[in-house]
Design an enzyme around this catalytic site. Structure first.
Site, PDB file in Angstrom:
ATOM      1  N   GLU A 235       0.813  -1.277   0.030  1.00 24.80           N
ATOM      2  CA  GLU A 235       0.106  -0.116  -0.077  1.00 24.80           C
ATOM      3  C   GLU A 235       0.882   1.371   0.002  1.00 24.80           C
ATOM      4  O   GLU A 235       1.939   1.370   0.765  1.00 24.80           O
ATOM      5  CB  GLU A 235      -0.761  -0.201   1.178  1.00 24.80           C
ATOM      6  CG  GLU A 235      -1.637   1.158   1.229  1.00 24.80           C
ATOM      7  CD  GLU A 235      -2.493   1.324   2.841  1.00 24.80           C
ATOM      8  OE1 GLU A 235      -3.445   2.106   2.658  1.00 24.80           O
ATOM      9  OE2 GLU A 235      -2.115   0.885   3.605  1.00 24.80           O
TER      10      GLU A 235
ATOM     11  N   LYS B 255     -10.088   2.144  -1.511  1.00 24.68           N
ATOM     12  CA  LYS B 255      -9.985   1.610  -0.113  1.00 24.68           C
ATOM     13  C   LYS B 255     -11.340   2.194   0.737  1.00 24.68           C
ATOM     14  O   LYS B 255     -11.816   3.297   0.397  1.00 24.68           O
ATOM     15  CB  LYS B 255      -8.919   2.342   0.520  1.00 24.68           C
ATOM     16  CG  LYS B 255      -8.674   1.820   2.066  1.00 24.68           C
ATOM     17  CD  LYS B 255      -7.511   2.509   2.804  1.00 24.68           C
ATOM     18  CE  LYS B 255      -6.971   1.843   3.972  1.00 24.68           C
ATOM     19  NZ  LYS B 255      -5.536   2.202   4.486  1.00 24.68           N
TER      20      LYS B 255
ATOM     21  N   CYS C 131      -4.830  -2.747   3.305  1.00 21.52           N
ATOM     22  CA  CYS C 131      -4.721  -2.548   4.608  1.00 21.52           C
ATOM     23  C   CYS C 131      -5.759  -2.726   5.726  1.00 21.52           C
ATOM     24  O   CYS C 131      -5.985  -3.530   6.129  1.00 21.52           O
ATOM     25  CB  CYS C 131      -3.785  -1.188   4.675  1.00 21.52           C
ATOM     26  SG  CYS C 131      -2.939  -1.105   6.257  1.00 21.52           S
TER      27      CYS C 131
END
Length: 519
Positions: free
Chosen positions: A269, A344, A378
């Site tokens: 990321e 995300k 993440c």
């Protein structure tokens, strides 16, 4: 800034059967590849397609013919005149094609000069190998050119030349590629193609053996395993002077993944925040928007490299501006030239505070040549509902690019990744950054231990850890996961978490494109 149209960066790469409509493009490509040799006639191509259409394949990139492969099936016989191209290929007409034979014989392979360097020959050889497996053929034989020989013919014999090429002391644009693709040199053939001046008329006699071959079997031998090779990059952040240095660092990992014939490579990321070390320092929110200016370079670079290195690339994640809104987006660059993206969905407090990131709103599942996969960036892996949704859509592998500054943060990612493996009976790969970026706020220190994780049961690796990097050093791990094993585990595992959910008591409800969904 409007959302970027990813189709502008896609390389529409298709491996497909050859058609007679390709004739003009084939001749043009032959003239470019073999200027000293007479090209196929229309009658040749018509006869090849009539006698063995499955053996004639091409690669098309953005509508242009980029490579082709021609072959036929013969019965292996020690007395076969492999030394005589005209005899074994029926002078290119392949009317001697034997559907009941046991050997695939390659009569031609070419890559257009405009598309060289993209490892298209490997794709063609892989397609031929799969043809051997599908048709239960014992071997593949080719008579290969040695076009580099004419440059040194006054210094050494053809035998000495091919021996040096096999020993890596010389490079030949054809023989080097063929040996790299698993072919064994069995002999040298003089006067194979007398008008091949670059090879001085010589050819190599090369053989590849099909280890799946079953003598006497009439039907395809079905594989008991479906291995998918994953390369996970643990990437060191360091100061650089520009995008070219960033690309050079990525090229190293991509080349390694390609050499090991990986199906996927996963980067971390926001590893593109490394580029902030080469721009004028400014406030974090403005710096993130400055980083978004590299988006076109990033898209062009990885879309081209996925084709060149023949690997599906999860390009970490990157800051992207769309309609003046900043997102953290992970892109999947397919080796077929396609591009997919995952926003995300869960934004951490520090991302919101320092950079002003906005969340995405949809769980994407990508249908690749190695099955269905999902990307969770993440923090997203720490929310079990997302993996439930992805698994329900068919995802068998979850790729998690992450970026954490402390061991605590990394452990949250790893622990949740392993939990998702158990809950959903899927594989999860995670990739993080190490190293430091002094004076780049909120991206100055990093901690990572990247790896590949599995469900916890007898048939999988101990402790559910298939492979794991040493902590906090730049390195990679390469590991094969078996999708067939995963499917059997869902049906016959010691526990069957996916099947044993109590849907009468609970369910995951979500909104997607204005409609409700349930898992």
């Amino acid at each position: 800034m409007e959302p970027i149209d990813l189709k502008e960066y896609e390389w529409k790469t298709v491996i497909r059967p050859m058609l007679i409509e390709d004739f003009d493009a084939l001749v043009e490509m032959q003239m470019a590849c073999f200027p000293d040799m007479e090209p196929w006639s229309r009658a040749h191509i018509e006869s090849q397609l009539k006698n063995f259409p499955q053996g004639q394949i091409v690669i098309e990139i953005d509508g242009q013919l980029a490579a082709s492969s021609s072959s036929l099936i013969v019965q292996n016989d020690p007395n076969t005149a492999w030394h005589n191209f005209k005899a074994v290929s029926d002078n290119g007409y392949i009317r001697n094609h034997n559907p009941k034979g046991d050997t695939l014989y390659g009569i031609e392979m070419m890559v257009h000069p405009e598309f060289r360097g993209l490892k298209l020959s490997r794709r063609m050889y892989d397609a031929r190998k799969e043809m051997c497996r599908e048709m239960n053929l014992a071997r593949m034989i080719i008579g290969g050119r040695i076009p580099g020989y004419h440059k040194v013919a006054d210094k050494m014999s053809a035998r000495e030349y091919v021996e040096r090429v096999v020993a890596k002391a010389e490079f030949d644009p054809v023989l080097t590629a063929q040996t790299a693709n698993g072919f064994a040199l069995q002999g040298l053939i003089p006067d194979y193609l007398p008008n091949d001046k670059a090879s001085c008329g010589y050819a190599t006699y090369l053989e590849w053996l099909n280890l799946d071959y079953k003598p006497g079997a009439k039907r395809r031998f079905h594989h008991l395993v479906e291995p998918i090779r994953i390369t996970v990059v643990q990437y060191e952040m360091r100061a650089i002077r520009g995008f070219d240095e960033f690309a050079q660092q990525c090229d190293f990992f991509l080349d390694v993944a390609s050499d090991y014939k990986s199906d996927f490579i996963l980067f971390p990321e926001l590893f593109t925040t490394q580029l902030l070390s080469c721009v004028e320092p400014t406030r974090p929110g403005l710096a993130a928007r400055r980083l978004a200016e590299f988006t076109t370079d990033y898209l062009e670079y990885f879309s081209e490299r996925a084709i060149k290195y023949n690997v599906n690339v999860i390009g970490g994640s990157h800051f992207v501006l769309e309609n003046d809104t900043l997102y953290n987006i992970a892109y999947l660059f397919g080796r077929d030239g396609s591009i997919g993206k995952q926003y995300k969905i869960h934004i951490t407090p520090s991302e919101r505070k320092w950079w002003g990131i906005e969340p995405g709103h949809k769980v994407e599942v990508f249908d690749t040549d190695c099955g269905k996969v999902a990307i969770q960036i993440c923090y997203d892996i720490e929310f079990p509902e997302l993996t439930r949704i992805a698994a329900n859509k068919g995802a068998e592998m979850i790729f998690v690019p992450y970026n954490t500054d402390t061991r605590h943060g990394y452990l949250r990612v790893k622990t949740c990744a392993q939990a998702r493996c158990v809950e959903n009976q899927v594989y999860v790969a995670i990739s993080g950054c190490t190293g430091n970026l002094p004076f780049v706020e909120n991206a100055d220190i990093h901690y990572a231990q990247s790896g590949v994780y599995t469900p916890c049961d007898a048939e999988f690796a101990r402790e559910g850890i298939a492979a794991e990097c040493n902590p906090n050093v730049e390195t990679i791990v390469i590991h094969d996961v078996d999708l067939e094993l995963l499917r059997r585990h869902r049906l016959e595992g010691s526990v069957q978490n996916w099947n044993d959910r109590r849907k009468d008591l609970y369910k995951v409800q979500y909104m997607e494109d204005g409609e409700e969904g349930y898992v």
